[in-house]
Design an enzyme around this catalytic site. Structure first.
Site, PDB file in Angstrom:
ATOM      1  N   LYS A 275     -52.691 -17.932 -45.562  1.00 22.07           N
ATOM      2  CA  LYS A 275     -52.460 -19.196 -46.259  1.00 22.07           C
ATOM      3  C   LYS A 275     -51.101 -19.745 -45.851  1.00 22.07           C
ATOM      4  O   LYS A 275     -50.084 -19.075 -45.998  1.00 22.07           O
ATOM      5  CB  LYS A 275     -52.508 -18.982 -47.770  1.00 22.07           C
ATOM      6  CG  LYS A 275     -52.108 -20.204 -48.595  1.00 22.07           C
ATOM      7  CD  LYS A 275     -52.001 -19.866 -50.083  1.00 22.07           C
ATOM      8  CE  LYS A 275     -51.449 -21.033 -50.890  1.00 22.07           C
ATOM      9  NZ  LYS A 275     -51.273 -20.701 -52.325  1.00 22.07           N
ATOM     10  N   ASP A 280     -45.832 -26.661 -51.715  1.00 25.35           N
ATOM     11  CA  ASP A 280     -46.896 -26.867 -52.694  1.00 25.35           C
ATOM     12  C   ASP A 280     -46.356 -27.546 -53.948  1.00 25.35           C
ATOM     13  O   ASP A 280     -45.744 -26.905 -54.801  1.00 25.35           O
ATOM     14  CB  ASP A 280     -47.542 -25.529 -53.064  1.00 25.35           C
ATOM     15  CG  ASP A 280     -48.694 -25.706 -54.049  1.00 25.35           C
ATOM     16  OD1 ASP A 280     -49.205 -26.835 -54.159  1.00 25.35           O
ATOM     17  OD2 ASP A 280     -49.076 -24.715 -54.691  1.00 25.35           O
ATOM     18  N   LYS A 287     -47.242 -29.601 -60.456  1.00 23.11           N
ATOM     19  CA  LYS A 287     -46.635 -28.460 -61.129  1.00 23.11           C
ATOM     20  C   LYS A 287     -45.594 -28.945 -62.136  1.00 23.11           C
ATOM     21  O   LYS A 287     -44.929 -29.959 -61.914  1.00 23.11           O
ATOM     22  CB  LYS A 287     -45.954 -27.533 -60.110  1.00 23.11           C
ATOM     23  CG  LYS A 287     -46.912 -26.811 -59.186  1.00 23.11           C
ATOM     24  CD  LYS A 287     -46.152 -25.931 -58.209  1.00 23.11           C
ATOM     25  CE  LYS A 287     -47.098 -25.255 -57.236  1.00 23.11           C
ATOM     26  NZ  LYS A 287     -47.967 -24.256 -57.892  1.00 23.11           N
ATOM     27  N   ASP A 298     -44.886 -20.829 -50.151  1.00 30.44           N
ATOM     28  CA  ASP A 298     -46.338 -20.750 -50.269  1.00 30.44           C
ATOM     29  C   ASP A 298     -47.034 -20.600 -48.918  1.00 30.44           C
ATOM     30  O   ASP A 298     -48.264 -20.597 -48.852  1.00 30.44           O
ATOM     31  CB  ASP A 298     -46.872 -21.982 -51.004  1.00 30.44           C
ATOM     32  CG  ASP A 298     -48.097 -21.672 -51.855  1.00 30.44           C
ATOM     33  OD1 ASP A 298     -48.332 -20.487 -52.138  1.00 30.44           O
ATOM     34  OD2 ASP A 298     -48.812 -22.611 -52.227  1.00 30.44           O
ATOM     35  N   ASP A 357     -54.057 -27.868 -57.690  1.00 34.82           N
ATOM     36  CA  ASP A 357     -53.060 -26.811 -57.488  1.00 34.82           C
ATOM     37  C   ASP A 357     -53.730 -25.475 -57.165  1.00 34.82           C
ATOM     38  O   ASP A 357     -53.055 -24.485 -56.944  1.00 34.82           O
ATOM     39  CB  ASP A 357     -52.161 -26.675 -58.722  1.00 34.82           C
ATOM     40  CG  ASP A 357     -50.895 -25.884 -58.446  1.00 34.82           C
ATOM     41  OD1 ASP A 357     -50.488 -25.822 -57.265  1.00 34.82           O
ATOM     42  OD2 ASP A 357     -50.318 -25.314 -59.393  1.00 34.82           O
ATOM     43  N   GLU A 359     -55.183 -24.885 -54.398  1.00 34.37           N
ATOM     44  CA  GLU A 359     -55.432 -25.391 -53.045  1.00 34.37           C
ATOM     45  C   GLU A 359     -55.498 -24.295 -51.989  1.00 34.37           C
ATOM     46  O   GLU A 359     -56.136 -24.468 -50.947  1.00 34.37           O
ATOM     47  CB  GLU A 359     -54.339 -26.405 -52.666  1.00 34.37           C
ATOM     48  CG  GLU A 359     -53.054 -25.840 -52.099  1.00 34.37           C
ATOM     49  CD  GLU A 359     -52.293 -24.922 -53.050  1.00 34.37           C
ATOM     50  OE1 GLU A 359     -51.628 -23.989 -52.580  1.00 34.37           O
ATOM     51  OE2 GLU A 359     -52.370 -25.137 -54.278  1.00 34.37           O
ATOM     52  N   ARG A 361     -57.019 -21.467 -51.860  1.00 34.01           N
ATOM     53  CA  ARG A 361     -58.377 -20.972 -51.604  1.00 34.01           C
ATOM     54  C   ARG A 361     -59.193 -21.967 -50.781  1.00 34.01           C
ATOM     55  O   ARG A 361     -60.117 -21.579 -50.070  1.00 34.01           O
ATOM     56  CB  ARG A 361     -59.063 -20.653 -52.928  1.00 34.01           C
ATOM     57  CG  ARG A 361     -59.289 -21.830 -53.849  1.00 34.01           C
ATOM     58  CD  ARG A 361     -59.516 -21.414 -55.292  1.00 34.01           C
ATOM     59  NE  ARG A 361     -58.311 -20.845 -55.888  1.00 34.01           N
ATOM     60  CZ  ARG A 361     -58.213 -20.401 -57.144  1.00 34.01           C
ATOM     61  NH1 ARG A 361     -59.271 -20.458 -57.925  1.00 34.01           N
ATOM     62  NH2 ARG A 361     -57.092 -19.903 -57.592  1.00 34.01           N
TER      63      ARG A 361
END
Length: 513
Positions: A275, A280, A287, A298, A357, A359, A361
């Site tokens: 990933k 993010d 967030k 991230d 959020d 995201e 996956r």
């Protein structure tokens, strides 16, 4: 970076700024007090065999990570002795744990910032100890200073001091092939792990998906593996709806990077998927305040995969390793994916986005399906995926899930072997039902409780049939917001790099998959 050498020189005559020794807590069956560990016999003898007592007077207990400094005895050219705790003394027929040596070396290396040379007289009973001490020194001496004024040029840390210049590992045999090999491996893996730390620490205005892809291309040219980069136009044309959906809200367009290391004699293929959300914000599901400041980390999963592939190439492992980096920036804008949107993924399945959020996956799903098309012997994905995993396992342990119990256990064993705390987690089938959608094949959110496990179930939907797969959720240990400990610095840690390299080695020798 700190230079490592093997030395059979006597500690007393070695010109250095300090001599590092190990001390441990004596066991009740042997000694109830402080014990001077093997490797420091010459230092102890110079104190007339009373070094343990002197250190106890200074407050030393032998606890892991504890560090005590004292002047060297008469006749020593190094002016300082640095005693570092190794924890409990091992049994009579046992050796010191490699992880204890790794952590002790890291503590000492960090404490010796500003020194030109140090001699490490820690217990060495073979090449395994050499590798552990070497890794500890190089990882403990790490600092990220590229953003400071002239930092990248002079290599100096925040306090104006450069990292330890050289570490001589006493007890290491310069002409012994096994010792030299262990040291060379330690240097390679540590350099690449520290490179992953640099990427994680790099500010997101510098490390965009495009910039990350360019870094991989430069490394490929240097170390002899291939790179293929799909830009936003190619991703749209190829139907990578997950990556484009997540990255569509940013001016920094997404990339899918494929790294291919092939050995001419290899008959096994390991695929690694990372990933790579370079920043993010949460997207439209923004967030809350206080949760944005560290979100440059991230992309730690992609950094780990990148480091592992480069390590495999540099080590010349007899295995084919493919790395897939799903790179995107998750930002809110007029073109960002919205809660309620439906994305058609690269696999053809559709996903209703209930939370932008969640995201990671989505980008991993496309990369997992792409990796599956090559039918590798196994796929391992790595991601800072869920806060739920941090709640479950804390900030120093990553979770392992998978579709094969034996493979999941083997990944866990590999992680523990290299000193990376990990724990096996289940994939309860009843949680899958919560991800059903009224308008799409599935949704990207399930129940709040067990959220980390649902994320694993979601990813499993995009692994090709019959392919062995494991998922590492490194959300906890990927970024250290507290103070440094052992060989782990504040900031990016390089979590999972050593586990992935070990998995590649095990695959090469036919012991995995």
């Amino acid at each position: 970076m700190t230079a490592l050498t093997l030395s059979t020189a006597a500690a007393a005559g070695l010109r250095a700024d300090a001599i590092v020794i190990g001390v441990a807590k004596g066991t009740a069956s042997r000694s109830a007090g402080l014990v001077v560990a093997p490797g420091a016999e010459a230092v102890d003898a110079a104190y007339d065999g009373k070094l343990a007592g002197v250190l106890e007077t200074l407050g030393a207990s032998g606890a892991e990570g504890e560090l005590t400094k004292l002047p060297s005895p008469a006749g020593f050219k190094a002016p300082l002795v640095v005693a570092v705790g190794l924890g409990d003394e091992p049994g009579k027929d046992d050796a010191y744990d490699p992880e204890a040596l790794r952590r002790a070396a890291g503590v000492a290396a960090r404490a010796l910032t500003g020194s030109k040379k140090a001699a490490f007289a820690l217990p060495v009973d073979g090449p395994g100890a050499i590798g552990a001490i070497g890794e500890g020194v190089l990882l403990g001496a790490y600092s990220y200073d590229a953003q400071r004024e002239n930092g990248a040029k002079n290599g100096k840390a925040k306090n104006g001091k450069a990292p330890l210049g050289e570490a001589a590992l006493l007890g290491g045999k310069p002409r012994d092939a096994a010792h030299k090999g262990a040291l060379a491996r330690a240097v390679t893996v540590s350099e690449e792990l520290n490179r992953s730390r640099d990427l994680i620490n790099m500010p997101p205005n510098d490390l965009t998906p495009e910039a990350f892809a360019a870094i991989t291309q430069a490394a490929a040219k240097e170390h002899g593996f291939k790179v293929q980069v799909l830009d936003d136009k190619a991703l749209v044309k190829g139907g990578y709806g997950g990556i484009m959906g997540v990255g569509g809200g940013s001016a920094a367009t997404p990339r899918l990077v494929k790294l291919s290391y092939k050995h001419p004699k290899a008959d096994r293929h390991l695929a690694l998927v990372g990933k790579g959300i370079t920043y993010d914000s949460g997207g439209i599901s923004l967030k809350p305040a206080g949760h944005n400041e560290t979100m440059k980390c991230d992309m730690a999963g992609a950094a780990a995969v990148f480091a592992a592939v480069v390590s495999a190439a540099r080590l010349g492992l007899e295995v084919n390793v493919t790395g897939w980096l799903a790179l995107a920036e998750n930002m809110p804008s007029g073109s960002a994916v919205r809660p309620g949107d439906v994305l058609r993924m690269y696999s053809g399945k559709t996903v209703e986005v209930l939370n932008t959020d969640a995201e990671g996956r989505l980008v991993l799903a496309d990369a997992l399906w792409a990796a599956s098309q090559e039918n590798p012997d196994a796929i391992v994905d790595v991601a800072t995926l869920t806060g739920a995993m941090v709640l479950a396992l804390g900030t120093r342990t990553f979770g392992i899930m998978g579709n094969d119990e034996a493979f999941r256990a083997a990944v866990h064993e590999a992680a523990e072997e290299v000193g990376e705390p990990a724990w096996q987690m289940p994939l309860p089938e009843h949680l899958r039902k919560a991800g059903e959608s009224q308008v799409a094949d599935l949704s990207n959110m399930g129940e709040r409780m067990g959220g980390g496990l649902f994320a694993g179930l979601f990813l499993r939907e995009f692994v090709g049939e019959g392919i062995t797969w494991a998922h590492l959720d490194i959300a906890g240990p990927a970024f250290n917001e507290g103070g440094p400990f052992g060989y782990t610095p504040k900031g990016g840690t390089g979590s999972a790099v050593r586990t992935l390299v070990r998995l590649a080695e095990l695959t090469a020798c036919g012991e995995l998959g």
